[in-house]
Structures are given as C-alpha cells and as structure tokens.
Write an enzyme that holds these catalytic residues in place. Structure first.
Site, PDB file in Angstrom:
ATOM      1  N   CYS A  46     -19.192  -6.250 -16.079  1.00 54.96           N
ATOM      2  CA  CYS A  46     -19.242  -7.193 -17.201  1.00 54.96           C
ATOM      3  C   CYS A  46     -18.440  -8.316 -17.409  1.00 54.96           C
ATOM      4  O   CYS A  46     -18.440  -9.241 -18.266  1.00 54.96           O
ATOM      5  CB  CYS A  46     -18.800  -6.159 -18.437  1.00 54.96           C
ATOM      6  SG  CYS A  46     -17.226  -5.581 -18.602  1.00 54.96           S
ATOM      7  N   GLU A  65       0.742  -1.264   0.108  1.00 51.27           N
ATOM      8  CA  GLU A  65      -0.051  -0.116  -0.070  1.00 51.27           C
ATOM      9  C   GLU A  65       0.834   1.359  -0.016  1.00 51.27           C
ATOM     10  O   GLU A  65       0.658   2.283   0.765  1.00 51.27           O
ATOM     11  CB  GLU A  65      -1.041   0.028   1.049  1.00 51.27           C
ATOM     12  CG  GLU A  65      -1.906  -1.195   1.343  1.00 51.27           C
ATOM     13  CD  GLU A  65      -2.981  -1.269   0.023  1.00 51.27           C
ATOM     14  OE1 GLU A  65      -3.258  -0.362  -0.690  1.00 51.27           O
ATOM     15  OE2 GLU A  65      -3.434  -2.294  -0.013  1.00 51.27           O
ATOM     16  N   CYS A 113     -16.745   0.376 -18.312  1.00 47.22           N
ATOM     17  CA  CYS A 113     -17.896   0.229 -16.987  1.00 47.22           C
ATOM     18  C   CYS A 113     -17.460   1.350 -16.124  1.00 47.22           C
ATOM     19  O   CYS A 113     -18.421   1.613 -14.973  1.00 47.22           O
ATOM     20  CB  CYS A 113     -17.998  -0.991 -16.496  1.00 47.22           C
ATOM     21  SG  CYS A 113     -18.660  -2.421 -17.632  1.00 47.22           S
TER      22      CYS A 113
END
Length: 184
Positions: A149, A90, A181
């Site tokens: 999708c 991270e 999307c």
C-alpha cells in the site's frame, strides 16, 4: 543529562528489512572513524548475502568487518586490541550472551552500536535485540515502505513457505509491510 562521548552507551538501530539499518550503522561507524575512535566492526558469519568481509547496505555503502558466530568470538576479537567502540550488524543472529557482554563493556566506557531486526516475520520479538533495546540509552526505530500500500512499513513479511524463525534472505524471501497489510 548529556553523556560525554567516551561514557559507555548502548545505541540500537532497528526496523524492518529495507528500512536502512545498515546505512545508518555505517554512517555512525564512519563518524567514529573520522574522530579517530578505534572501532571493532562485526557481522554474523551466517550473513553471507552481499559480502563475507564487509557490511554492505542496499544503497551500496560498505565498510570492512570481522565475522563472528558467537559472543565468545566477539569477546576474543574485542580483547585483541584497545577498542573504544564496537559496532555489530544483524545482532539478532547472536546468542543471548551478547546482551550481558555488551552491557559489561558499556559499563567500562565503551560505545556500543548495534543494528538488526527486533521482530521476526511473525511480528514476534527476535533474538537478543528486544533485550538490548530495554537497556539501551538510544533506540532508533526506522521504517520502510509497505510493498503493498506504500504506507510506512514497520514489519517484515516472509514471501516463501518456511516456518523456521531464521531464514537468511533478501527481496526474493521478504518484503516490508505496514501493520494493516502484514498477514501471517
């Protein structure tokens, strides 16, 4: 063309949430461990999602870690022992000073492996990771599966209304999306 293992190198693992970045980081750390290469493992103290004392992947892999808030804390931990490598999960949550520090230790022969998000939920460059990608010898860009999708997902979409760039969360707050999307 090929570097010796102990030549300094910067490796970046990136991709959207749910793409397996922590799995890949843990895999690389374990390879270093098997080779008896002393590795400092760090994660940001703000990442409290799964554990305070380990990097934990969604697939269940885990590895002990130190927590840090700033580059200076990482520098202090690094100088306490004779580390040959450093791995940071991270990385996008650390300040910009991290880029200079990691470049300096790589120049001294230390292997640097980092993982994190290169884009925020708006698909904009996120934190220090894009700058690290620019100077890295190796960049691995992973993909997830689009939640809508089922195509290859390269972005992370936020599901909750919050405009802050940083919002620590998981599946309740985020999902992987493909370019088509991903809507803002």
């Amino acid at each position: 063309m090929y570097k010796k293992f102990f030549d300094g190198v910067i490796e970046v693992i990136t991709g959207p949430m749910f793409s397996g970045k922590s799995d890949e980081l843990i895999k690389r750390i374990k390879i270093l461990t098997y080779a008896d290469i002393k590795t400092l493992v760090i994660k940001p103290s703000v990442d409290y999602r799964f554990s305070q004392c380990e990097i934990v992947s969604r697939s269940g892999l885990k590895i002990p870690t130190f927590l840090a808030r700033t580059t200076q804390e990482i520098r202090d931990l690094f100088t306490r022992d004779n580390y040959q490598a450093i791995a940071i999960d991270e990385i996008q949550f650390f300040d910009e000073e991290i880029v200079t520090f990691l470049e300096q230790i790589a120049d001294k022969g230390i292997r640097v492996i980092v993982s994190g998000l290169d884009q925020d939920f708006r698909r904009k460059p996120f934190g220090s990771l894009p700058n690290l990608m620019a100077i890295a010898e190796n960049v691995t860009k992973l993909q997830a599966v689009c939640s809508l999708c089922k195509r290859a997902a390269t972005t992370t979409a936020r599901k909750v209304l919050n405009e802050a760039q940083t919002l620590i969360g998981d599946q309740d707050e985020y999902e992987a999306r493909c370019r088509a999307c991903h809507s803002l």
